[in-house]
Design a protein around this motif. Structure first.
Motif: not given
Length: 249
Positions: A41-42, A72-74, A104-105, A154-162
């Protein structure tokens, strides 16, 4: 060891201060380490930021390549795609729609992204208020700054963690700015006191400290009230971002 907060903070700091070119260089330099060490995610976050920065600089082909890599990395922060200036520039590319169509989100992630963005705005406002409130402050106390806690769901995609990391970096920069301002203010007061008798009575100093304390208490209460509270039962099933309305976020 994965690329962590301190490395991302150092790379993103120039951007927060408005030096986009230096920030782009720092993130580009960090990219190989993120590819080698993670986290995924980073790495997605760095690519997404570089996509925006290249778009702002007018480098549409370079920005598109970073946009593609991030997706591609989510990475799926559609709010950034809808609002950040660099992505508006990338939309001129014939490849943009195809990449955006793979974003997708889930409604649950989108709700948190909206909160994270609103909290970033709240931090900017509070820093302005603190700067104004500390004008004329005569006590030697430091300024207490409080931030709403970051969500832990717990998020469903990498966007939230970023986006969480971006907000954490903004929180840290805010703390550093206030601390630096406090050092300047207190050092100046101590220097004046050393030269001669203070222009302020002990009562003035006590009142200044009390006012600073009450303002800090109000900031603490405000931060607690702003804490993220997810809507129970909100869907965690991702849907195409392109099908979502862009109003009301």
């Amino acid at each position: 060891m994965e690329v962590g907060f301190n490395e991302l903070y150092a790379a993103c700091q120039p951007i927060v201060y408005g030096d986009m070119a230096r920030g782009r260089q720092a993130l580009t330099a960090l990219l190989p380490e993120a590819w080698r060490r993670g986290p995924r995610w980073g790495l997605a976050m760095i690519h997404a930021m570089l996509a925006d920065l290249h778009g702002r600089a007018g480098d549409v082909p370079g920005g598109i390549e970073h946009f593609r890599a991030a997706v591609d990395l989510g990475w799926n922060d559609c709010l950034s795609i809808w609002s950040d200036p660099g992505f508006a520039g990338l939309a001129r590319s014939p490849h943009f729609a195809g990449i955006y169509g793979r974003v997708w989100i889930s409604p649950a992630d989108l709700e948190e992204l909206r909160w994270l963005r609103a909290e970033a705005t709240a931090i900017s406002q509070q820093l302005s208020w603190i700067a104004a409130e500390n004008i004329g402050r005569v006590d030697h106390g430091s300024t207490d700054v409080f931030h709403a806690p970051l969500p832990t769901r717990a998020p469903d995609g990498a966007g939230v963690l970023a986006a969480r990391m971006s907000l954490a970096i903004m929180q840290r920069i805010g703390l550093d700015l206030v601390a630096s301002s406090d050092i300047t203010r207190i050092s100046g007061q101590i220097a004046v006191d050393a030269i001669g008798e203070s222009a302020y009575s002990q009562g003035d100093i006590w009142r200044s400290a009390d006012l600073a304390g009450s303002r800090a208490a109000a900031r603490h209460a405000s931060a607690q009230a702003r804490a993220f509270r997810p809507t129970p039962g909100l869907s965690t099933v991702p849907v195409p971002a392109s099908t979502l309305p862009r109003t009301g976020w």
